[in-house]
Design a protein around this motif. Structure first.
Motif, PDB file in Angstrom:
ATOM      1  N   TYR A 255       0.821  -1.207   0.000  1.00 41.35           N
ATOM      2  CA  TYR A 255       0.000   0.000   0.000  1.00 41.35           C
ATOM      3  C   TYR A 255       0.854   1.255   0.000  1.00 41.35           C
ATOM      4  O   TYR A 255       0.637   2.186  -0.796  1.00 41.35           O
ATOM      5  CB  TYR A 255      -0.936   0.015   1.213  1.00 41.35           C
ATOM      6  N   LEU A 256       1.833   1.310   0.888  1.00 38.99           N
ATOM      7  CA  LEU A 256       2.656   2.515   1.021  1.00 38.99           C
ATOM      8  C   LEU A 256       3.478   2.780  -0.231  1.00 38.99           C
ATOM      9  O   LEU A 256       3.726   3.939  -0.593  1.00 38.99           O
ATOM     10  CB  LEU A 256       3.575   2.369   2.237  1.00 38.99           C
ATOM     11  N   VAL A 266      -6.375   1.066  -2.164  1.00 37.21           N
ATOM     12  CA  VAL A 266      -5.905   0.070  -3.120  1.00 37.21           C
ATOM     13  C   VAL A 266      -6.695  -1.211  -2.883  1.00 37.21           C
ATOM     14  O   VAL A 266      -7.351  -1.379  -1.842  1.00 37.21           O
ATOM     15  CB  VAL A 266      -4.391  -0.231  -2.982  1.00 37.21           C
ATOM     16  N   SER A 267      -6.638  -2.118  -3.845  1.00 37.35           N
ATOM     17  CA  SER A 267      -7.197  -3.457  -3.687  1.00 37.35           C
ATOM     18  C   SER A 267      -6.077  -4.473  -3.839  1.00 37.35           C
ATOM     19  O   SER A 267      -5.043  -4.189  -4.453  1.00 37.35           O
ATOM     20  CB  SER A 267      -8.293  -3.719  -4.730  1.00 37.35           C
ATOM     21  N   ARG A 293     -10.879  -3.605  -1.918  1.00 38.46           N
ATOM     22  CA  ARG A 293     -11.287  -5.004  -2.082  1.00 38.46           C
ATOM     23  C   ARG A 293     -10.147  -5.951  -1.711  1.00 38.46           C
ATOM     24  O   ARG A 293      -8.977  -5.659  -1.961  1.00 38.46           O
ATOM     25  CB  ARG A 293     -11.682  -5.302  -3.531  1.00 38.46           C
ATOM     26  N   LEU A 294     -10.524  -7.099  -1.161  1.00 44.26           N
ATOM     27  CA  LEU A 294      -9.643  -8.247  -1.004  1.00 44.26           C
ATOM     28  C   LEU A 294     -10.235  -9.347  -1.875  1.00 44.26           C
ATOM     29  O   LEU A 294     -11.310  -9.869  -1.569  1.00 44.26           O
ATOM     30  CB  LEU A 294      -9.578  -8.694   0.452  1.00 44.26           C
ATOM     31  N   VAL A 295      -9.539  -9.680  -2.956  1.00 43.61           N
ATOM     32  CA  VAL A 295     -10.079 -10.622  -3.935  1.00 43.61           C
ATOM     33  C   VAL A 295      -9.374 -11.967  -3.789  1.00 43.61           C
ATOM     34  O   VAL A 295      -8.157 -12.063  -3.976  1.00 43.61           O
ATOM     35  CB  VAL A 295      -9.909 -10.100  -5.376  1.00 43.61           C
ATOM     36  N   PRO A 431      -5.701   1.339  -7.491  1.00 42.49           N
ATOM     37  CA  PRO A 431      -4.710   0.368  -7.965  1.00 42.49           C
ATOM     38  C   PRO A 431      -5.018  -1.038  -7.452  1.00 42.49           C
ATOM     39  O   PRO A 431      -5.387  -1.213  -6.285  1.00 42.49           O
ATOM     40  CB  PRO A 431      -3.392   0.895  -7.373  1.00 42.49           C
ATOM     41  N   MET A 432      -4.879  -2.014  -8.343  1.00 44.70           N
ATOM     42  CA  MET A 432      -5.067  -3.410  -7.973  1.00 44.70           C
ATOM     43  C   MET A 432      -3.701  -4.074  -7.871  1.00 44.70           C
ATOM     44  O   MET A 432      -2.963  -4.149  -8.853  1.00 44.70           O
ATOM     45  CB  MET A 432      -5.916  -4.141  -9.011  1.00 44.70           C
ATOM     46  N   ILE A 433      -3.349  -4.542  -6.668  1.00 46.83           N
ATOM     47  CA  ILE A 433      -2.062  -5.185  -6.434  1.00 46.83           C
ATOM     48  C   ILE A 433      -2.271  -6.691  -6.354  1.00 46.83           C
ATOM     49  O   ILE A 433      -3.060  -7.176  -5.536  1.00 46.83           O
ATOM     50  CB  ILE A 433      -1.407  -4.678  -5.133  1.00 46.83           C
TER      51      ILE A 433
END
Length: 491
Positions: A255-256, A266-267, A293-295, A431-433
């Motif tokens: 995240y950072l 972020v997700s 989100r946590l996917v 952003p999706m990580i």
């Protein structure tokens, strides 16, 4: 900081809250539940701002000191400094030291939609499990040395936990490792990485069955409290709280690194089988990390995807568990899922006990709220940010090819599952990580199928499959397993 069991009866004096050091060496609580903090520590915006410039080791210290309040801060800081170094977490693709322990790489940018890969495979065994396991090894050694004690680690692996644990514990004073794995169901690289270790404190047992059979053996032995005490049994599986909390760190790091201010969310998409990795994301979110989100990305063994789509948790039997090309997720009974359910049902331990008794006796439970169901808490899942998706063998082959062609990076099969599912949930301005699982070389059979060439081997791993291997094959039998452990501990 005190810890409670997800199944603790309120009147049970034996289930009084525990300190971090009290639960560090164990796995299951005496009542069969899993440990969680009595309440989640909170992180302020000012703390997040201050943490943006920290090294990974210092960030780990700041987060862990909120959970391990009974370990002197000076000692804890030494442990994180010892663990998270450029020497241990190398840029394994280049074979050189790197201070960037979990680097981010932008894969796709479509307008204001961004897909990012967070590398977690820079440790000694080329998998994300190293991020927590190296710390766990140092914590174990530190705790045992204070009391001159011994520990016999008994764990199960679907592929990567085992090698990460063994590399973290090899040569550690007072520690033996007994690691179960499903016979002939890991990749050739994964098997060689574990079985080639010749250290006298490492014992590899290939179990005739699937991962869930291995996991059931670990739980059965852990629930035999007299045997557990006599043989000094501990665990490194993700039922061990310290391992989960160590994984919380890289969510904060991701995240950072991906944001510039705390107003942005972020997700994360996480390849998921046993729910340990994504459970750490749930904990980070509960601490106040701005996660949208946590996917959960599953393979063909889609127990978790089914729950997050329908509210029905239905475990599969061994015969119903598929052997896939992302084998570390070939799991049909997610042992860490209980931690999330505990939060979902309002931390009602009696309710959790009843639901997971139903898992053992009837194969699952239903929280959809439909007539005849066990409850209606599925309606609350969105409050915790969870979504899910499923990937198949064809999906992962296609994704491996796409990422190689478009970005000149070879991803492993589990990471491919993550990227495939992540693309379904990309949102403008968020952003999706995707959390990387391992290096592609660990699953070369499928890489060769997808790309027509072998995955590149990092230096030092060129001929690992040709090394002598040491392991025993055993049936999924608790009595035989306990006899084997006792024979090799002398206790």
């Amino acid at each position: 900081m005190q810890y409670v069991s997800t199944r603790a009866a309120k009147a049970a004096a034996s289930q009084a809250p525990q300190q971090f050091s009290d639960i560090l060496l164990g796995g299951l609580a005496p009542d069969g539940g899993l440990y969680l903090p009595a309440e989640y520590p909170q992180v302020s915006g000012a703390e997040l701002d201050a943490w943006r410039k920290l090294s990974y080791a210092d960030l780990a210290f700041e987060i862990l000191k909120k959970f391990a309040t009974d370990i002197p801060e000076a000692d804890l800081k030494k442990l994180t400094k010892k663990t998270y170094t450029a020497e241990v977490y190398r840029n394994v693709r280049k074979g050189e030291k790197s201070a960037d322990i979990t680097p981010l790489r932008i894969l796709e940018q479509d307008g204001d939609k961004t897909l990012i890969l967070q590398a977690l495979s820079n440790g000694p065994t080329l998998a994300f499990k190293d991020m927590a396991m190296q710390l766990l090894g140092n914590l174990f050694e530190y705790t045992l040395a204070k009391d001159g004690a011994e520990l016999n680690i008994f764990g199960a692996t679907s592929g990567d936990t085992g090698s990460a644990a063994e590399y973290a514990m090899r040569g550690k004073k007072g520690i033996r490792v007994f690691m179960l794995s499903p016979h002939k169901k890991m990749s050739a690289f994964q098997s060689a990485q574990m079985f080639s270790l010749q250290d006298p404190n490492i014992f590899n047992i290939a179990v005739e069955g699937v991962f869930d059979d291995c996991q059931d053996l670990v739980k059965a032995v852990s629930n035999d409290l007299p045997f557990k005490a006599k043989q000094k049994i501990g665990t490194v599986n993700s039922i061990n709280w310290a391992r989960v909390v160590a994984q919380v760190v890289y969510y904060f790091r991701g995240y950072l690194a991906a944001t510039t201010d705390n107003a942005q969310k972020v997700s994360f998409t996480v390849p998921s089988g046993n729910f340990g990795n994504i459970c750490a994301g749930h904990i980070a979110r509960m601490m106040g990390l701005p996660i949208d989100r946590l996917v959960a990305a599953t393979n063909e063994n889609d127990v978790l995807d089914e729950f997050f789509r329908t509210g029905v948790y239905r475990v599969r039997k061994s015969a119903e568990t598929y052997h896939t090309s992302s084998p570390s997720m070939d799991i049909s009974k997610a042992s860490n899922f209980e931690r999330f359910i505990y939060d979902l049902v309002g931390r009602d331990a009696e309710r959790v006990r009843a639901l997971f008794h139903k898992v053992e006796t009837e194969g699952g439970f239903d929280l959809s709220g439909k007539p005849g169901s066990d409850g209606d808490e599925f309606k609350l899942v969105s409050n915790y940010g969870f979504s899910s998706g499923k990937s198949t063998h064809k999906d992962r082959l296609d994704t491996i090819r796409d990422v190689q062609d478009d970005f000149d990076i070879t991803i492993d099969t589990h990471t491919a599952d993550g990227i495939k599912v992540a693309r379904q949930y990309m949102a403008p301005g968020v952003p999706m990580i995707v959390l990387e699982t391992a290096l592609a070389a660990k699953f070369n059979e499928t890489i060769l199928d997808a790309l027509g060439v072998d995955a590149e081997r990092p230096p030092g791993f060129e001929d690992i499959e040709s090394l002598p291997q040491k392991f025993v094959v055993m049936p999924a039998d608790v009595v035989q397993m306990q006899a084997y452990i006792a024979a090799n501990t002398g206790l």
